[in-house]
Enzyme design. Structure first.
Site, PDB file in Angstrom:
ATOM      1  N   SER A  62      46.366  48.915  36.912  1.00 35.01           N
ATOM      2  CA  SER A  62      45.040  48.778  37.530  1.00 35.01           C
ATOM      3  C   SER A  62      44.032  49.474  36.623  1.00 35.01           C
ATOM      4  O   SER A  62      44.429  50.296  35.778  1.00 35.01           O
ATOM      5  CB  SER A  62      45.071  49.467  38.905  1.00 35.01           C
ATOM      6  OG  SER A  62      43.755  49.660  39.407  1.00 35.01           O
ATOM      7  N   TYR A  93      47.161  56.551  44.430  1.00 38.93           N
ATOM      8  CA  TYR A  93      47.108  55.280  43.690  1.00 38.93           C
ATOM      9  C   TYR A  93      46.816  55.551  42.210  1.00 38.93           C
ATOM     10  O   TYR A  93      47.478  54.995  41.327  1.00 38.93           O
ATOM     11  CB  TYR A  93      46.029  54.393  44.325  1.00 38.93           C
ATOM     12  CG  TYR A  93      46.026  52.952  43.867  1.00 38.93           C
ATOM     13  CD1 TYR A  93      46.925  52.021  44.393  1.00 38.93           C
ATOM     14  CD2 TYR A  93      45.101  52.505  42.926  1.00 38.93           C
ATOM     15  CE1 TYR A  93      46.905  50.693  43.984  1.00 38.93           C
ATOM     16  CE2 TYR A  93      45.066  51.189  42.516  1.00 38.93           C
ATOM     17  CZ  TYR A  93      45.962  50.277  43.052  1.00 38.93           C
ATOM     18  OH  TYR A  93      45.930  48.950  42.648  1.00 38.93           O
TER      19      TYR A  93
HETATM   20  N1  LIG Z   1      43.944  43.366  44.476  1.00 46.93           N
HETATM   21  C1  LIG Z   1      43.371  44.128  43.571  1.00 46.93           C
HETATM   22  O1  LIG Z   1      42.136  44.275  43.520  1.00 46.93           O
HETATM   23  C2  LIG Z   1      44.214  44.840  42.526  1.00 46.93           C
HETATM   24  C3  LIG Z   1      43.547  45.424  41.441  1.00 46.93           C
HETATM   25  C4  LIG Z   1      44.297  46.085  40.468  1.00 46.93           C
HETATM   26  C5  LIG Z   1      45.670  46.157  40.584  1.00 46.93           C
HETATM   27  N2  LIG Z   1      46.288  45.597  41.658  1.00 46.93           N
HETATM   28  C6  LIG Z   1      47.745  45.727  41.727  1.00 46.93           C
HETATM   29  O2  LIG Z   1      48.335  44.442  41.745  1.00 46.93           O
HETATM   30  C7  LIG Z   1      49.605  44.509  42.394  1.00 46.93           C
HETATM   31  C8  LIG Z   1      49.705  43.398  43.431  1.00 46.93           C
HETATM   32  O3  LIG Z   1      48.723  43.633  44.408  1.00 46.93           O
HETATM   33  P1  LIG Z   1      48.096  42.496  45.337  1.00 46.93           P
HETATM   34  O4  LIG Z   1      46.643  42.763  45.351  1.00 46.93           O
HETATM   35  O5  LIG Z   1      48.592  41.155  44.940  1.00 46.93           O
HETATM   36  O6  LIG Z   1      48.708  42.968  46.757  1.00 46.93           O
HETATM   37  P2  LIG Z   1      49.321  42.190  48.016  1.00 46.93           P
HETATM   38  O7  LIG Z   1      49.184  43.125  49.150  1.00 46.93           O
HETATM   39  O8  LIG Z   1      48.728  40.821  48.138  1.00 46.93           O
HETATM   40  O9  LIG Z   1      50.873  42.032  47.627  1.00 46.93           O
HETATM   41  C9  LIG Z   1      51.744  43.134  47.572  1.00 46.93           C
HETATM   42  C10 LIG Z   1      53.184  42.664  47.424  1.00 46.93           C
HETATM   43  O10 LIG Z   1      54.018  43.833  47.336  1.00 46.93           O
HETATM   44  C11 LIG Z   1      55.091  43.700  48.269  1.00 46.93           C
HETATM   45  N3  LIG Z   1      55.518  45.032  48.742  1.00 46.93           N
HETATM   46  C12 LIG Z   1      54.754  46.004  49.307  1.00 46.93           C
HETATM   47  N4  LIG Z   1      55.516  47.045  49.670  1.00 46.93           N
HETATM   48  C13 LIG Z   1      56.789  46.744  49.328  1.00 46.93           C
HETATM   49  C14 LIG Z   1      58.050  47.410  49.461  1.00 46.93           C
HETATM   50  N5  LIG Z   1      58.175  48.620  50.034  1.00 46.93           N
HETATM   51  N6  LIG Z   1      59.156  46.789  49.000  1.00 46.93           N
HETATM   52  C15 LIG Z   1      59.067  45.563  48.453  1.00 46.93           C
HETATM   53  N7  LIG Z   1      57.920  44.879  48.294  1.00 46.93           N
HETATM   54  C16 LIG Z   1      56.796  45.466  48.733  1.00 46.93           C
HETATM   55  C17 LIG Z   1      54.531  42.851  49.410  1.00 46.93           C
HETATM   56  O11 LIG Z   1      55.577  42.245  50.166  1.00 46.93           O
HETATM   57  C18 LIG Z   1      53.692  41.842  48.615  1.00 46.93           C
HETATM   58  O12 LIG Z   1      54.507  40.787  48.162  1.00 46.93           O
HETATM   59  C19 LIG Z   1      49.708  45.922  42.994  1.00 46.93           C
HETATM   60  O13 LIG Z   1      50.505  46.739  42.170  1.00 46.93           O
HETATM   61  C20 LIG Z   1      48.267  46.406  42.979  1.00 46.93           C
HETATM   62  O14 LIG Z   1      48.174  47.803  42.903  1.00 46.93           O
HETATM   63  C21 LIG Z   1      45.595  44.931  42.626  1.00 46.93           C
END
Ligand SMILES: NC(=O)c1ccc[n+]([C@@H]2O[C@H](COP(=O)([O-])OP(=O)(O)OC[C@H]3O[C@@H](n4cnc5c(N)ncnc54)[C@H](O)[C@@H]3O)[C@@H](O)[C@H]2O)c1
Length: 260
Positions: free
Chosen positions: A142, A155
């Site tokens: 991130s 985070y």
């Molecule tokens: N959305 C944003 O703005 C953003 C920005 C920067 C980085 N990210 C990073 O991108 C990655 C994906 O995030 P996203 O936005 O797609 O989130 P999301 O909430 O849409 O998806 C999260 C996924 O992680 C899985 N997960 C959560 N806890 C779990 C556990 N204990 N065991 C197994 N699986 C688990 C969920 O089932 C889901 O498939 C993350 O690492 C997040 O930090 C997101």
């Protein structure tokens, strides 16, 4: 040829992981889908991918809080698919609160899922990649792996840790045909950030869409959220032969957030 490779994407039942799964599957890459879905729903998702893209796909709902489950996830995937060539450590959770008031169980869960799970998955996946002489490890970090923001102590600690882990792994794998990189996205339109948007909407009595715009523009000069597919396309490039010299990098995709 990427269409002979197998990719395991943690957290691919939602958001960035799911969009990335579609981008990779469209190139013929076989998939290990993973996330917190009931088994029958996850198997249905894998069957849909197989039918839509003509690829091999399987599903596992290992809880990344548990080291033994992560070991089973990787071993099961290698046994069933023959290999895990591309490991995308993507699953993550968020909780916002001042450091002073941050609940211990939330701290532990964020460190376990957003950081330690990637380390464990790599430990179990590396021997297979080394014996193949080829591998791609992509850690979805991130901008918060590069800079801080208030109320995101766990985070930011986890994502900065993931960037550090990425650099060490890249050094250790540099002569093995394995690249290791971190992607550092700004705001991406996924369910992960809905709580933060809803909190702004409630506090200021504005619509969800207005709150979303406010959240994005507070830190990110480019005034729009990224689509999760954009991250998927970036990941696909990092898997390609053209990207074989990119390793050990923390790559922002952040609308100039960290340019300031
Ligand atoms: N959305 C944003 O703005 C953003 C920005 C920067 C980085 N990210 C990073 O991108 C990655 C994906 O995030 P996203 O936005 O797609 O989130 P999301 O909430 O849409 O998806 C999260 C996924 O992680 C899985 N997960 C959560 N806890 C779990 C556990 N204990 N065991 C197994 N699986 C688990 C969920 O089932 C889901 O498939 C993350 O690492 C997040 O930090 C997101």
């Amino acid at each position: 040829m990427l269409n002979q490779k197998v990719a395991l994407i943690t957290g691919s039942t939602s958001g960035i992981g799911l969009a990335t799964a579609h981008v990779l599957a469209a190139q013929g890459i076989s998939l290990v889908l993973h996330g917190l879905l009931p088994t029958h729903e996850g198997k249905k998702l894998a069957n849909e991918f197989s039918a839509q893209y003509g690829i091999n796909a399987m599903f596992d709902n290992a809880d990344l809080m548990n080291v033994e489950s992560i070991e089973c996830l990787i071993r099961h995937a290698i046994k069933q698919m023959g290999s895990v060539d591309i490991l995308i450590n993507n699953a993550g959770i968020q909780h916002t609160e001042s450091a002073e008031n941050f609940p211990l169980e939330k701290w532990n869960a964020i460190i376990a899922i957003n950081l330690s799970a990637a380390f464990h998955a790599v430990q179990y996946a590396l021997p297979n990649m080394k014996s193949n002489g080829w591998g791609r490890i992509i850690n979805v970090a991130s901008v918060h792996g590069l800079v801080g923001s208030v109320n995101k102590s766990a985070y930011c600690a986890a994502k900065h840790g993931l960037v550090g882990l990425t650099k060490v792994l890249a050094l250790e794998c540099a002569e093995q045909g394995i690249t290791v990189n971190a992607i550092c996205p700004g705001w991406v339109d996924t369910p992960l950030i809905n709580d933060q948007i809803s909190a702004i909407a409630k506090k200021q009595d504005i619509t969800f869409e207005a709150a979303k715009y406010q959240l994005v523009t507070a830190k990110q000069p480019l005034p729009e959220m990224m689509a999760p597919e954009q991250i998927g396309e970036f990941i696909l490039f990092l898997c390609s032969d053209s990207a074989r010299s990119i390793t050990g990098s923390a790559l922002p995709m952040d609308g100039a957030w960290t340019a300031q």
